[in-house]
Scaffold this motif. Structure first.
Motif, short mmCIF file in Angstrom:
data_model
loop_
_atom_site.label_atom_id
_atom_site.label_comp_id
_atom_site.label_asym_id
_atom_site.label_seq_id
_atom_site.Cartn_x
_atom_site.Cartn_y
_atom_site.Cartn_z
N ARG A 74 0.83 -1.22 0.00
CA ARG A 74 0.00 0.00 0.00
C ARG A 74 0.86 1.26 0.00
NH1 ARG A 74 -2.54 0.24 4.99
NH2 ARG A 74 -1.32 2.05 5.52
N ILE A 75 1.92 1.27 0.80
CA ILE A 75 2.80 2.45 0.87
C ILE A 75 3.49 2.68 -0.46
CG2 ILE A 75 4.92 3.35 1.92
CD1 ILE A 75 3.95 1.96 4.56
N ILE A 76 3.99 1.62 -1.08
CA ILE A 76 4.64 1.76 -2.38
C ILE A 76 3.65 2.34 -3.39
CG2 ILE A 76 5.60 0.49 -4.36
CD1 ILE A 76 6.79 -1.50 -2.23
N GLU A 77 2.46 1.81 -3.41
CA GLU A 77 1.46 2.26 -4.39
C GLU A 77 1.01 3.70 -4.15
OE1 GLU A 77 -0.57 2.20 -7.72
OE2 GLU A 77 0.68 0.53 -7.05
N ASN A 84 10.38 4.87 -11.22
CA ASN A 84 11.50 3.93 -11.17
C ASN A 84 11.71 3.39 -9.76
OD1 ASN A 84 12.08 4.00 -13.91
ND2 ASN A 84 13.52 5.70 -13.68
N GLN A 85 11.59 4.27 -8.78
CA GLN A 85 11.73 3.86 -7.39
C GLN A 85 10.59 2.92 -7.00
OE1 GLN A 85 11.40 6.99 -4.42
NE2 GLN A 85 13.25 6.19 -3.42
N LYS A 86 9.40 3.25 -7.43
CA LYS A 86 8.23 2.42 -7.15
C LYS A 86 8.45 1.01 -7.72
CE LYS A 86 4.11 4.29 -7.29
NZ LYS A 86 2.77 4.80 -7.62
N LEU A 87 8.95 0.94 -8.94
CA LEU A 87 9.20 -0.33 -9.60
C LEU A 87 10.26 -1.15 -8.85
CD1 LEU A 87 8.66 -2.19 -12.02
CD2 LEU A 87 10.41 -0.94 -13.26
N ARG A 88 11.35 -0.50 -8.44
CA ARG A 88 12.41 -1.19 -7.69
C ARG A 88 11.89 -1.74 -6.36
NH1 ARG A 88 15.27 3.29 -8.82
NH2 ARG A 88 15.50 3.86 -6.64
N ARG A 90 8.78 -2.43 -5.60
CA ARG A 90 7.80 -3.49 -5.88
C ARG A 90 8.53 -4.80 -6.22
NH1 ARG A 90 3.12 -3.56 -5.26
NH2 ARG A 90 2.64 -1.37 -5.53
N GLU A 91 9.62 -4.72 -6.98
CA GLU A 91 10.40 -5.91 -7.31
C GLU A 91 11.00 -6.54 -6.05
OE1 GLU A 91 13.22 -4.54 -10.22
OE2 GLU A 91 11.75 -4.60 -11.84
N GLU A 92 11.54 -5.71 -5.17
CA GLU A 92 12.10 -6.21 -3.91
C GLU A 92 11.01 -6.84 -3.04
OE1 GLU A 92 15.10 -3.96 -1.67
OE2 GLU A 92 15.16 -2.58 -3.39
#
Length: 128
Positions: A74-77, A84-88, A90-92
Motif C-alpha cells: 500500500r505504501i509503495i502504491e 522507477n523507485q516504485k518499480l524497484r 515493488r520488485e524487492e
C-alpha cells in the motif's frame, strides 16, 4: 509543496514502518500449539509471556510478515511518487513475498527477516 493531506499520509506511513521495525522482536524459538493459541492465560503467567512474544515476533508470518507485505504494498502504491523507485521497491517486495512463501510458516529464516527489515528501512528513508 506537498499538500497537507499527502504530508499526513506520508507521516502515517513512516509511523507504520517504525511500528513494524521497533515494536517487534526476534523470537525464533517461540511457537504456540493450537491449544495455547486459544487459551486465556493468567496475567504474568509463562503462557501470557509466551503469547506476547508470539504476537510480537518477527518470525511470525501472521503477526509480522503479512502486515509488512500488506503495508509496504500500500505504501509503495500510494506514497512513492517516482516510478522507477516504485518499480524497484515493488520488485524487492515480490522477491520477499516469494521467499516467505517458499520458506513457509514456522521456517522463516533470519536472512528473510533481515531482508524485510532492510526493505522497510529503504522505503522509510524514501519517505522522509
Amino acid at each position: 509543496m506537498e499538500s497537507k493531506e499527502k504530508q499526513n499520509s506520508k507521516e502515517q506511513a513512516v509511523k507504520q514502518i517504525d511500528h513494524l521495525l521497533n515494536d517487534f522482536s526476534e523470537y525464533p524459538e517461540v511457537w504456540l500449539t493450537n491449544k495455547e493459541k486459544i487459551a486465556e492465560p493468567a496475567v504474568g503467567s509463562e503462557l501470557a509471556e509466551k503469547k506476547y512474544k508470539w504476537s510480537h515476533n518477527k518470525y511470525s508470518v501472521t503477526w509480522w510478515l503479512t502486515p509488512v507485505v500488506g503495508y509496504l504494498d500500500r505504501i509503495i502504491e500510494n506514497e512513492i511518487v517516482e516510478e522507477n523507485q516504485k518499480l524497484r521497491f515493488r520488485e524487492e517486495l515480490d522477491v520477499l513475498l516469494k521467499r516467505v512463501r517458499s520458506e513457509g510458516v514456522g521456517a522463516i529464516s533470519k536472512d528473510t527477516i533481515d531482508k524485510a527489515e532492510k526493505l522497510l528501512k529503504k522505503i522509510r528513508a524514501s519517505l522522509t
